[in-house]
Design a protein around this motif. Structure first.
Motif, PDB file in Angstrom:
ATOM      1  N   UNK A 284     -13.526  49.332  -4.805  1.00 25.90           N
ATOM      2  CA  UNK A 284     -13.178  49.561  -3.669  1.00 25.90           C
ATOM      3  C   UNK A 284     -11.970  48.772  -3.499  1.00 25.90           C
ATOM      4  N   UNK A 285     -10.904  49.169  -3.400  1.00 24.35           N
ATOM      5  CA  UNK A 285      -9.395  48.932  -3.469  1.00 24.35           C
ATOM      6  C   UNK A 285      -8.450  49.249  -2.380  1.00 24.35           C
ATOM      7  N   UNK A 286      -7.685  48.267  -1.855  1.00 29.68           N
ATOM      8  CA  UNK A 286      -6.549  49.067  -1.076  1.00 29.68           C
ATOM      9  C   UNK A 286      -5.484  48.220  -1.219  1.00 29.68           C
ATOM     10  N   UNK A 287      -4.258  48.680  -0.783  1.00 32.78           N
ATOM     11  CA  UNK A 287      -2.799  48.048  -0.969  1.00 32.78           C
ATOM     12  C   UNK A 287      -2.666  47.471   0.585  1.00 32.78           C
ATOM     13  N   UNK A 288      -1.768  46.328   0.525  1.00 24.92           N
ATOM     14  CA  UNK A 288      -1.138  45.624   1.758  1.00 24.92           C
ATOM     15  C   UNK A 288       0.139  45.213   1.297  1.00 24.92           C
ATOM     16  N   UNK A 289       1.130  45.744   2.150  1.00 21.62           N
ATOM     17  CA  UNK A 289       2.455  45.430   1.805  1.00 21.62           C
ATOM     18  C   UNK A 289       3.244  45.388   3.344  1.00 21.62           C
ATOM     19  N   UNK A 290       4.538  45.335   3.176  1.00 22.03           N
ATOM     20  CA  UNK A 290       5.355  45.049   4.455  1.00 22.03           C
ATOM     21  C   UNK A 290       5.576  46.243   5.191  1.00 22.03           C
ATOM     22  N   UNK A 291       5.399  47.597   4.366  1.00 19.91           N
ATOM     23  CA  UNK A 291       5.563  48.738   5.013  1.00 19.91           C
ATOM     24  C   UNK A 291       4.361  49.366   5.802  1.00 19.91           C
ATOM     25  N   UNK A 292       3.083  48.600   5.596  1.00 25.73           N
ATOM     26  CA  UNK A 292       2.032  49.225   6.274  1.00 25.73           C
ATOM     27  C   UNK A 292       1.950  48.759   7.578  1.00 25.73           C
ATOM     28  N   UNK A 293       1.722  49.439   8.665  1.00 25.84           N
ATOM     29  CA  UNK A 293       1.445  49.208  10.008  1.00 25.84           C
ATOM     30  C   UNK A 293       0.928  47.999  10.145  1.00 25.84           C
ATOM     31  N   UNK A 297      -2.865  46.903   8.581  1.00 26.57           N
ATOM     32  CA  UNK A 297      -3.304  45.552   7.856  1.00 26.57           C
ATOM     33  C   UNK A 297      -4.243  44.829   8.256  1.00 26.57           C
ATOM     34  N   UNK A 298      -4.421  44.654   9.581  1.00 24.81           N
ATOM     35  CA  UNK A 298      -5.439  43.931  10.190  1.00 24.81           C
ATOM     36  C   UNK A 298      -6.659  44.592   9.881  1.00 24.81           C
ATOM     37  N   UNK A 299      -6.813  45.727   9.769  1.00 25.83           N
ATOM     38  CA  UNK A 299      -8.001  46.712   9.588  1.00 25.83           C
ATOM     39  C   UNK A 299      -8.421  46.415   8.202  1.00 25.83           C
ATOM     40  N   UNK A 300      -7.293  46.315   7.280  1.00 24.90           N
ATOM     41  CA  UNK A 300      -7.678  46.119   5.810  1.00 24.90           C
ATOM     42  C   UNK A 300      -8.120  44.596   5.563  1.00 24.90           C
ATOM     43  N   UNK A 301      -7.679  43.719   6.187  1.00 27.89           N
ATOM     44  CA  UNK A 301      -8.148  42.140   5.915  1.00 27.89           C
ATOM     45  C   UNK A 301      -9.482  42.061   6.527  1.00 27.89           C
ATOM     46  N   UNK A 302      -9.791  42.684   7.692  1.00 32.14           N
ATOM     47  CA  UNK A 302     -11.162  42.639   8.072  1.00 32.14           C
ATOM     48  C   UNK A 302     -12.072  43.294   7.306  1.00 32.14           C
ATOM     49  N   UNK A 303     -11.943  44.595   6.616  1.00 31.32           N
ATOM     50  CA  UNK A 303     -12.576  44.999   5.650  1.00 31.32           C
ATOM     51  C   UNK A 303     -12.992  44.144   4.455  1.00 31.32           C
TER      52      UNK A 303
END
Length: 621
Positions: A284-293, A297-303
């Motif tokens: 279970x992996x996701x990317x986070x970078x400056x191009x992501x809205x 990004x907040x939803x990914x961190x909450x996950x």
């Protein structure tokens, strides 16, 4: 600053303060919130900082990340907020939107028993409408990035005339990202009698000047530490070639008992690529970078916080400010080229006394980067070896055993399935052991439980050895790979582009790189030679820039001037365009480019003449 205004605190790792929070003079409502979260004794920076802040003193706090600075200023502010006045009474400036959100969450957590307190995050990437509506309703505490705060001040939508507290969090980072003028402007446009708290990991001359100019007889509090990294973090490294990194990471994920993990890579593109490869392997992996809205990004961190996500693949900037308790491991998939980035990266784990693990992948040519990290942190990294087939199989068997043990604990379900198995055995004359084995095959879904392929062969080298190419002065040890990211074979061809800013606008290579990288989503490897002329500059960028990227870059501003980026077509008029190779400025060395965490966030970057760091100016009163 007078000598008697200086206080030295001991790092909590070496001698934790024995005094309780109850002896610091915090309000009853704040103390109830601390009881809720289970805090009993303050960290060193908290114990030394909270009393003078409650007494109304200005404070300069020097401490590394992860030492509890947020609570050190949030708790005194909340203890003195007047909820009857719905006007901004406290302003916290943070270098990045991630840190601003983290600080805002901390304020809300500590204000759990202060229902009348309203905290507002103000940062680029979020619509103005949300912020304007909240400001009209009334807020007590604002946590924001300098760029967006300046925007509100210029628009007249933010009134700081009744401010009583101002905090500069990670001040050295803000200045490094080019916000020096913004910070000084904000300081100068706030009431003279406000209380100021400045927190920084280091005390460069620029920070010292701000503290002397804008703080009134501040008490300087320094947390002494034997190392720049937490002693609760186990630091290891693995020698691996670039081609083997994904397989090596997969093996490590198999055997490491991790809860949440951040995997750091150098570029935005690599975050997406690696996250996709990990998902293909069942993680279970996701990317986070400056191009992501920002919302995504907040939803990914909450996950990640909730456990719905286990692995975050991130760049330095995207992960700055993250404080997620579940992060037990940090993996440097690409080892950083500067030691400060390494410290910030591994600081995402092992926080607040928790244990953490940091693993760095090191290619043979990157051994000098490893030496530099050990020298700077004054902590040795332990070499680890790639888990063998036997290690992976032993781990898989142990987890399979645990799954069986857990299932056996559910007596009701076991009884139900026992009847089903008995029915099958009676009608098919098959031993129960064979039926159990068949069910294990079904549970595996056709994938083998145990591995049997050949182990990955790793390159071997001695930390003290030098290969023949390096010893002979070749490219082995002195290659670009050691000085910074390499341009891989098959990378994009570069072409010259002209931008309409130059020495007259006092631009520097770092500003050009920061602005173009953030607006166009470019990586450090996308830049070639940068030549600054009096009225324009020539920048080498990928020859085949997508039309959408070109449109974004054409509208970019540097030092307040539209750069009008376009392909350079050679001499113009009297030959003012291109010039010979001998006339060009030296190539902008890769190890001199600003690290990703030193560049302004896309919506927070300095965009006017007074947002580039220049000579100190007098404050406006």
């Amino acid at each position: 600053m007078t000598p008697d205004a200086e206080t030295t605190a001991t790092d909590g790792d070496s001698a934790a303060p024995s005094i309780p929070f109850s002896s610091l003079g915090l309000s009853d409502a704040v103390m109830r919130a601390l009881d809720d979260v289970g805090y009993e004794t303050p960290s060193a920076i908290q114990a030394a900082t909270i009393p003078p802040l409650l007494a109304g003193r200005d404070v300069v706090g020097l401490a590394q990340t992860g030492t509890g600075k947020t609570a050190a200023f949030a708790l005194p502010i909340l203890s003195s907020i007047d909820t009857a006045r719905a006007v901004p009474q406290a302003l916290v400036l943070a270098p990045t939107r991630e840190l601003a959100l983290q600080v805002c969450e901390a304020f809300e957590r500590y204000a759990a028993h202060l229902p009348g307190v309203h905290v507002l995050p103000v940062y680029g990437g979020q619509g103005y409408g949300v912020q304007l509506s909240a400001l009209r309703r009334g807020v007590h505490i604002i946590v924001g990035t300098p760029g967006r705060i300046m925007d509100h001040l210029e628009k007249g939508t933010l009134d700081l005339s009744e401010l009583t507290h101002l905090v500069l969090d990670e001040a050295d980072e803000m200045l490094k990202m080019g916000f020096a003028e913004d910070v000084e402007t904000i300081l100068a446009e706030t009431p003279d009698d406000k209380q100021v708290a400045l927190f920084s990991a280091t005390m460069p001359a620029s920070i010292r000047r701000i503290s002397q100019q804008y703080l009134r007889d501040p008490e300087e509090i320094s947390v002494k530490s034997k190392t720049t990294t937490s002693s609760t973090i186990t630091q290891r490294y693995l020698v691996v070639s670039y081609q083997q990194k994904v397989d090596a990471l997969t093996r490590i994920l198999e055997v490491e008992n991790f809860e949440g993990m951040i995997v750091f890579v150098r570029t935005k593109n690599e975050t997406e690529t690696l996250a996709e490869k990990l998902r293909a392997r069942g993680y279970s992996a996701q990317a986070i970078n400056g191009d992501i809205p920002q919302a995504q990004r907040e939803r990914t961190v909450d996950q990640l916080k909730s456990g719905a996500l286990d692995i975050l693949v991130a760049t330095d900037v995207a992960a700055r400010g993250l404080d997620v308790e579940r992060i037990s491991h940090v993996v440097n998939f690409d080892i950083p080229v500067d030691t400060e980035s390494y410290v910030h990266r591994i600081g995402r784990t092992g926080r607040a006394g928790r244990a953490g693990d940091a693993i760095s992948f090191v290619t043979p040519r990157e051994r000098r980067l490893l030496d530099a990290i050990e020298k700077a942190t004054r902590q040795p990294l332990t070499q680890m070896h790639l888990p063998t087939i036997d290690d992976v199989n032993a781990t898989r068997l142990a987890r399979f055993d645990d799954a069986i043990t857990t299932a056996l604990a559910n007596g009701e379900l076991i009884e139900t399935f026992r009847g089903i198995i008995d029915h099958y055995v009676q009608h098919h004359d098959v031993p129960e052991a064979d039926v159990a084995a068949a069910l294990a095959v079904v549970a595996q879904g056709g994938e083998p439980l145990l591995l049997d392929e050949e182990d990955i062969r790793l390159p071997s080298f001695s930390r003290d050895a030098r290969d023949a190419r390096g010893a002979s002065g070749g490219s082995g040890d002195g290659s670009r790979a050691e000085r910074g990211p390499r341009r891989r074979e098959g990378g994009p061809a570069l072409a010259p582009y002209r931008i309409e800013v130059g020495r007259r606008q006092r631009v520097e290579p770092r500003q050009i790189v920061g602005a173009l990288a953030n607006e166009g989503g470019l990586s450090r490897d996308d830049f070639g030679a940068i030549t600054i002329r009096p009225d324009f500059s020539i920048v080498e960028l990928p020859a085949e820039l997508p039309p959408a990227t070109l449109r974004k870059l054409e509208g970019t501003r540097i030092s307040g001037k539209l750069i009008e980026l376009k392909p350079d077509r050679g001499p113009r008029g009297g030959g003012a365009g291109r010039f010979s190779r001998d006339e060009r400025a030296p190539r902008f060395a890769r190890d001199e480019r600003p690290a990703r965490d030193e560049r302004p966030a896309r919506d927070d970057r300095p965009a006017r003449d007074d947002r580039t760091e220049r000579k100190p100016r007098k404050p406006r009163h």
